[in-house]
Design an enzyme around this catalytic site. Sequence first.
Site, short mmCIF file in Angstrom:
data_model
loop_
_atom_site.label_atom_id
_atom_site.label_comp_id
_atom_site.label_asym_id
_atom_site.label_seq_id
_atom_site.Cartn_x
_atom_site.Cartn_y
_atom_site.Cartn_z
N HIS A 82 -8.07 4.47 -3.24
CA HIS A 82 -7.50 4.10 -4.54
C HIS A 82 -6.53 5.17 -5.05
O HIS A 82 -5.48 4.84 -5.60
CB HIS A 82 -8.60 3.86 -5.57
CG HIS A 82 -9.56 2.78 -5.19
ND1 HIS A 82 -10.73 2.55 -5.88
CD2 HIS A 82 -9.52 1.85 -4.20
CE1 HIS A 82 -11.37 1.55 -5.32
NE2 HIS A 82 -10.67 1.11 -4.30
N HIS A 239 -6.61 -6.50 -4.83
CA HIS A 239 -7.30 -5.24 -4.54
C HIS A 239 -7.27 -4.93 -3.04
O HIS A 239 -7.17 -3.76 -2.65
CB HIS A 239 -8.75 -5.26 -5.02
CG HIS A 239 -9.40 -3.92 -4.84
ND1 HIS A 239 -9.17 -2.86 -5.68
CD2 HIS A 239 -10.21 -3.45 -3.85
CE1 HIS A 239 -9.83 -1.80 -5.24
NE2 HIS A 239 -10.47 -2.13 -4.13
N ASP A 243 -6.01 -1.51 -1.40
CA ASP A 243 -6.71 -0.74 -0.37
C ASP A 243 -5.82 -0.49 0.85
O ASP A 243 -5.79 0.62 1.40
CB ASP A 243 -7.96 -1.50 0.08
CG ASP A 243 -9.16 -1.28 -0.83
OD1 ASP A 243 -9.10 -0.38 -1.69
OD2 ASP A 243 -10.15 -2.02 -0.69
N HIS A 266 -10.67 -1.46 5.92
CA HIS A 266 -10.33 -0.07 6.18
C HIS A 266 -10.31 0.26 7.67
O HIS A 266 -9.40 0.95 8.14
CB HIS A 266 -11.31 0.85 5.47
CG HIS A 266 -11.35 0.66 3.99
ND1 HIS A 266 -10.25 0.83 3.19
CD2 HIS A 266 -12.37 0.31 3.16
CE1 HIS A 266 -10.58 0.60 1.93
NE2 HIS A 266 -11.86 0.29 1.89
#
Length: 317
Positions: A82, A239, A243, A266
Amino acid sequence: MAGKIAQKTLKNRIKCSGIGLHSGAKVHMVLNPAAPDTGVVFRRVDLPGQPLIHARFDQVTDLRMCTTVAAGEGVSIGTVEHLMAALAGMGVDNVLIDIDGPEVPVMDGSSAPFVFLIECADLIEQVAPRRYLKVLKPVEVRDGAASAALLPDEGFTIDFEIEFTNKIIGRQAAAFSLEPGRFKADIARARTFGFVQEVEQLRAMGLARGGSLENAVVLGHDRILNDDGLRYEDEFVRHKILDALGDLYLAGGPIVGRYEGRRSGHALNNKLLKTLFADQSAYTWTTYAKKVRETSRPVQAAEVGSRLHPAVAEASL
């Protein structure tokens, strides 16, 4: 430097404090100006010798529900994505981040508090050209139905699609060209999210110990548990874009290309960067890019702490 965009750092140092999303630990963090070509560097001021951790894709050691970078055993920083997204979206090239714990504070679960900090500190140009990672040919990685790709393009665009069995989320897709101002307006306020039925399992894994309705969108089987609802109708996919932007900034500079993510996370984002850098014909570093105006409005000292994010502590102005 003629015709080239300059690197930028913070004009002033600025502080904040909060808790870690996964550790639940209280942490204090200071963003400091840094010299040209420093990049993004964390300094663990709570550890002997105050070791440095460079925020790079090849320093990533843990990708469970967040991105963690490390510089050896016991010297790590978790949930960097973030903050990295805010640095990328606001055009910060060089910053030294002092932190007294193992995880970046989650704040409200989005990048908006970090954008606020950067605006308070203001930005200054440096006597060094900004380096861009230009994608020269398509690179793609897959994991079942999930995929992530980088494609040649003239600017930088993120195109993302998610699909969840939870009917509140369902299938969402969005694409943004990261022009000046777009990150703050369209992406920065999108919060992390999770499912109430998974909370106990995550905590048993040592994760989400600091998670709450104050720093995440929490979903039940048929409703959103947060009283204030959503900030965007498609906050979930926004969001995921946030990311991805944070993960991609671990490349070491802004990207000139198009990112396409399909259910990516991720781990796949990190694998994508490793795959790109493994093929020297797939990229080049350049100091030339399409000229854009990258600015940040200074914030007066009287304004600091008067806005939406009470977790932001004093600004050293």
